[in-house]
Design a protein around this motif. Structure first.
Motif, PDB file in Angstrom:
ATOM      1  N   THR A 182       0.858  -1.190   0.000  1.00 45.72           N
ATOM      2  CA  THR A 182       0.000   0.000   0.000  1.00 45.72           C
ATOM      3  C   THR A 182       0.887   1.231   0.000  1.00 45.72           C
ATOM      4  O   THR A 182       1.982   1.226   0.579  1.00 45.72           O
ATOM      5  CB  THR A 182      -0.928   0.035   1.219  1.00 45.72           C
ATOM      6  OG1 THR A 182      -0.133  -0.005   2.410  1.00 45.72           O
ATOM      7  CG2 THR A 182      -1.889  -1.137   1.212  1.00 45.72           C
ATOM      8  N   TYR A 183       0.402   2.275  -0.665  1.00 46.15           N
ATOM      9  CA  TYR A 183       1.234   3.468  -0.795  1.00 46.15           C
ATOM     10  C   TYR A 183       0.424   4.736  -0.593  1.00 46.15           C
ATOM     11  O   TYR A 183      -0.777   4.788  -0.878  1.00 46.15           O
ATOM     12  CB  TYR A 183       1.951   3.487  -2.153  1.00 46.15           C
ATOM     13  CG  TYR A 183       1.026   3.567  -3.338  1.00 46.15           C
ATOM     14  CD1 TYR A 183       0.569   2.414  -3.979  1.00 46.15           C
ATOM     15  CD2 TYR A 183       0.599   4.792  -3.843  1.00 46.15           C
ATOM     16  CE1 TYR A 183      -0.278   2.484  -5.067  1.00 46.15           C
ATOM     17  CE2 TYR A 183      -0.242   4.875  -4.927  1.00 46.15           C
ATOM     18  CZ  TYR A 183      -0.682   3.709  -5.541  1.00 46.15           C
ATOM     19  OH  TYR A 183      -1.529   3.776  -6.617  1.00 46.15           O
ATOM     20  N   GLN A 184       1.099   5.735  -0.067  1.00 41.86           N
ATOM     21  CA  GLN A 184       0.549   7.084   0.041  1.00 41.86           C
ATOM     22  C   GLN A 184       1.644   8.018  -0.436  1.00 41.86           C
ATOM     23  O   GLN A 184       2.660   8.185   0.244  1.00 41.86           O
ATOM     24  CB  GLN A 184       0.175   7.402   1.490  1.00 41.86           C
ATOM     25  CG  GLN A 184      -0.961   6.577   2.055  1.00 41.86           C
ATOM     26  CD  GLN A 184      -1.170   6.844   3.545  1.00 41.86           C
ATOM     27  OE1 GLN A 184      -0.239   6.717   4.337  1.00 41.86           O
ATOM     28  NE2 GLN A 184      -2.375   7.216   3.915  1.00 41.86           N
ATOM     29  N   THR A 185       1.449   8.596  -1.586  1.00 41.99           N
ATOM     30  CA  THR A 185       2.457   9.487  -2.156  1.00 41.99           C
ATOM     31  C   THR A 185       1.781  10.768  -2.624  1.00 41.99           C
ATOM     32  O   THR A 185       0.563  10.818  -2.793  1.00 41.99           O
ATOM     33  CB  THR A 185       3.194   8.838  -3.334  1.00 41.99           C
ATOM     34  OG1 THR A 185       2.235   8.407  -4.302  1.00 41.99           O
ATOM     35  CG2 THR A 185       4.001   7.629  -2.875  1.00 41.99           C
ATOM     36  N   SER A 186       2.577  11.779  -2.848  1.00 41.09           N
ATOM     37  CA  SER A 186       2.031  13.075  -3.242  1.00 41.09           C
ATOM     38  C   SER A 186       1.453  13.037  -4.649  1.00 41.09           C
ATOM     39  O   SER A 186       0.694  13.893  -5.043  1.00 41.09           O
ATOM     40  CB  SER A 186       3.113  14.152  -3.138  1.00 41.09           C
ATOM     41  OG  SER A 186       4.244  13.786  -3.891  1.00 41.09           O
ATOM     42  N   GLY A 187       1.809  12.068  -5.407  1.00 40.33           N
ATOM     43  CA  GLY A 187       1.272  11.835  -6.739  1.00 40.33           C
ATOM     44  C   GLY A 187       1.584  10.405  -7.106  1.00 40.33           C
ATOM     45  O   GLY A 187       2.145   9.649  -6.300  1.00 40.33           O
ATOM     46  N   PHE A 188       1.234  10.007  -8.303  1.00 36.38           N
ATOM     47  CA  PHE A 188       1.510   8.639  -8.720  1.00 36.38           C
ATOM     48  C   PHE A 188       1.841   8.627 -10.204  1.00 36.38           C
ATOM     49  O   PHE A 188       1.113   9.196 -11.025  1.00 36.38           O
ATOM     50  CB  PHE A 188       0.310   7.746  -8.437  1.00 36.38           C
ATOM     51  CG  PHE A 188       0.512   6.325  -8.863  1.00 36.38           C
ATOM     52  CD1 PHE A 188       0.050   5.869 -10.090  1.00 36.38           C
ATOM     53  CD2 PHE A 188       1.203   5.437  -8.054  1.00 36.38           C
ATOM     54  CE1 PHE A 188       0.247   4.563 -10.496  1.00 36.38           C
ATOM     55  CE2 PHE A 188       1.411   4.119  -8.455  1.00 36.38           C
ATOM     56  CZ  PHE A 188       0.925   3.688  -9.676  1.00 36.38           C
TER      57      PHE A 188
END
Lengths: 113, 112
Positions: free
Chosen positions: B23-29
């Motif tokens: 799972t990821y949480q990034t400022s963009g993808f």
């Protein structure tokens, strides 16, 4: 065969000493990267370069320096200012455009004497 | 902030199927990569997903759901040589460079 070569495989540093890790690629890639890998942690970006004579700091650049005088070469110097240098260092390269995978070298294990 | 989560360790049996989640949480993808790394060696590329769905490549498949910030790597017909670390990495959308953000990796042990 095209590839990315790191040397040496193992390196020992004395306190107060600067050491340089070599990274050479013959893939004709524009972009090159240095990552640090510690046990139980993900790869963390130290420096990267998208083109010759240009480079940018990554997330953990303090205590490290790089140069990019040739397209094929991206050496990393671990300076005496890096107080916890023991780690596995990985160099990588890519074409440089988003979506292009990274090719990794086989790594250098740096330890402090 | 940027955060990528994977389980630290998994164990599976030779011949079985295993699913490794990320799972990821990034400022963009701008794409998600899976790499395999044997101890002391270079990570090697396994798969790349940028659109939702399943990408199949032999015994390995990778799935992506961008709305959920979720990916998994599926390994079928496990072999002993599949014992390795599996790294999930995201290229965040705020960058037009090739640099990746890595999770801590999942160490998979395949038992006979």
């Amino acid at each position: 065969d095209g590839g990315i070569t790191q040397s040496p495989k193992y390196l020992f540093r004395k306190e107060g000493q600067n050491v340089t890790l070599s990274c050479e690629q013959n893939l004709n890639h524009d972009a090159m990267y240095w990552y640090r890998q510690d046990p139980g942690q993900g790869l963390r970006l130290i420096y990267y370069s998208q083109i010759v004579n240009d480079f940018q700091k990554g997330d953990i650049a303090e205590g490290y320096s790089v140069s990019r005088e040739k397209k094929e070469s991206f050496p990393l110097t671990v300076t005496s200012a890096q107080k916890n240098p023991t780690a596995f260092y990985l160099c990588a390269s890519s074409v440089g455009t988003p979506g292009e995978k990274l090719f990794f070298g086989s790594g250098t294990q740096l330890s402090v004497l | 902030g940027q955060n990528i989560d994977q389980p630290t360790e998994m164990t599976a049996t030779e011949g079985a199927i295993v699913q490794i989640n990320c799972t990821y949480q990034t400022s963009g993808f701008n794409g998600l990569f899976w790499y395999q790394q044997h101890a002391g060696e270079a990570p090697t590329f396994l798969s790349y997903n940028v659109l939702d769905g399943l990408e199949e490549k032999g015994r390995f498949s990778s799935f992506l759901s961008r709305s959920k910030g979720y990916s998994y790597l599926l390994l079928k017909e496990l072999q002993m040589k599949d014992s390795a670390s599996y790294l999930c990495a995201v290229r965040d959308g705020s960058s037009n460079t090739g640099k990746l953000i890595f999770g801590q990796g999942t160490t998979l042990q395949v038992k006979p």
